[in-house]
Enzyme design. Structure first.
Site, PDB file in Angstrom:
ATOM      1  N   LYS A 120       0.820  -1.223   0.000  1.00 34.96           N
ATOM      2  CA  LYS A 120       0.000   0.000   0.000  1.00 34.96           C
ATOM      3  C   LYS A 120       0.851   1.269   0.000  1.00 34.96           C
ATOM      4  O   LYS A 120       0.600   2.193  -0.764  1.00 34.96           O
ATOM      5  CB  LYS A 120      -0.922   0.015   1.231  1.00 34.96           C
ATOM      6  CG  LYS A 120      -2.044  -0.978   1.210  1.00 34.96           C
ATOM      7  CD  LYS A 120      -3.009  -0.731   2.358  1.00 34.96           C
ATOM      8  CE  LYS A 120      -2.380  -0.974   3.721  1.00 34.96           C
ATOM      9  NZ  LYS A 120      -2.057  -2.407   3.944  1.00 34.96           N
ATOM     10  N   THR A 121       1.816   1.327   0.890  1.00 34.34           N
ATOM     11  CA  THR A 121       2.580   2.558   1.050  1.00 34.34           C
ATOM     12  C   THR A 121       3.377   2.868  -0.206  1.00 34.34           C
ATOM     13  O   THR A 121       3.374   4.006  -0.698  1.00 34.34           O
ATOM     14  CB  THR A 121       3.512   2.453   2.269  1.00 34.34           C
ATOM     15  OG1 THR A 121       2.722   2.237   3.444  1.00 34.34           O
ATOM     16  CG2 THR A 121       4.315   3.726   2.444  1.00 34.34           C
ATOM     17  N   GLU A 161      -4.150   5.536   1.393  1.00 33.97           N
ATOM     18  CA  GLU A 161      -4.039   4.125   1.684  1.00 33.97           C
ATOM     19  C   GLU A 161      -5.372   3.647   2.260  1.00 33.97           C
ATOM     20  O   GLU A 161      -5.915   4.270   3.168  1.00 33.97           O
ATOM     21  CB  GLU A 161      -2.912   3.850   2.674  1.00 33.97           C
ATOM     22  CG  GLU A 161      -1.547   4.142   2.095  1.00 33.97           C
ATOM     23  CD  GLU A 161      -0.425   3.545   2.927  1.00 33.97           C
ATOM     24  OE1 GLU A 161      -0.673   2.535   3.617  1.00 33.97           O
ATOM     25  OE2 GLU A 161       0.682   4.085   2.877  1.00 33.97           O
TER      26      GLU A 161
END
Length: 229
Positions: free
Chosen positions: A120-121, A164
């Site tokens: 995600k990051t 996110e």
């Protein structure tokens, strides 16, 4: 949202600190509690946040004790019997999870939400950088400190917002993305979901929340039910 003060329980978390930084930028008074002092907390304190590290109602600053002026944001990592959380709830304060607040802030934006049990990051930071480099616009709430931006908060003009979409505690089901990205859906957070099938079902529900006319970017081979019109 009409309030002057934002109080964070778990202010040092990577997602929470991005929200705190956003409200400082908006001119709100920001304070909060975290269990451990960290470089993130030190940066927030340098930017104007009041932070303490012992669980104590007495440490809540006086200006944050008026429910008409203060909203409280907490992370699910904070236990429900936390003394300060109990105090705020018992006195009629508006108390919201981080995911609820993120949902409010995304209203009216073109939301690009990145979900996945990993990736995600990196992916949301790539999107934020591409928005800036290709379009010269866009904001982002990131789950890490981007080396490009030197921050977990990106502020820019326009409606584009990269976020996110965290599957923990099913938080991502509070978002209605225009574009959803799913990088992975492994058997994670089984203390919450119980089974891998329940994890996959939650990701399918997230995909189902894509706004009409939106788009999905998904890793090839992921076994998720997709039945959007």
């Amino acid at each position: 949202m009409e309030f002057s003060n934002v109080y964070f329980l778990g202010i040092g978390g990577i997602g929470m600190s991005a929200l705190a930084r956003f409200f400082l930028h908006e001119g709100k008074r920001v304070a909060g509690y975290d269990r451990t002092e960290s470089p993130l907390c030190d940066r927030l304190a340098a930017e104007g946040a009041e932070i303490h590290y012992d669980e104590s109602v007495d440490r809540i600053p006086e200006v944050f004790r008026d429910p008409a002026e203060t909203i409280v944001v907490y992370t699910p990592a904070v236990p429900q019997d936390h003394a300060e959380l109990v105090w705020f709830r018992g006195r009629g304060f508006r108390v919201e999870k981080r995911s609820q607040m993120l949902g409010h802030l995304s209203a009216g934006k073109f939301v690009m939400a990145v979900a996945g049990t990993h990736g995600k990051t990196t992916t949301s930071t790539l999107i934020a950088w591409l928005n800036r480099a290709a379009c010269g616009t866009g904001s982002a709430f990131l789950g890490g400190i981007s080396k490009n931006f030197d921050s977990n908060l990106v502020l820019g003009a326009g409606r584009r917002l990269a976020v996110e979409a965290d599957e923990f505690d099913r938080s991502f089901l509070r978002l209605d993305p225009d574009v959803a990205v799913v990088t992975s859906a492994d058997a994670d957070h089984l203390d919450i979901y119980g089974t891998h099938e329940a994890v996959r079902e939650a990701f399918s529900q997230f995909i189902g929340r894509i706004s009409p006319g939106g788009a999905l970017v998904i890793k090839q081979g992921l076994d998720l039910k997709i039945d959007n019109p």
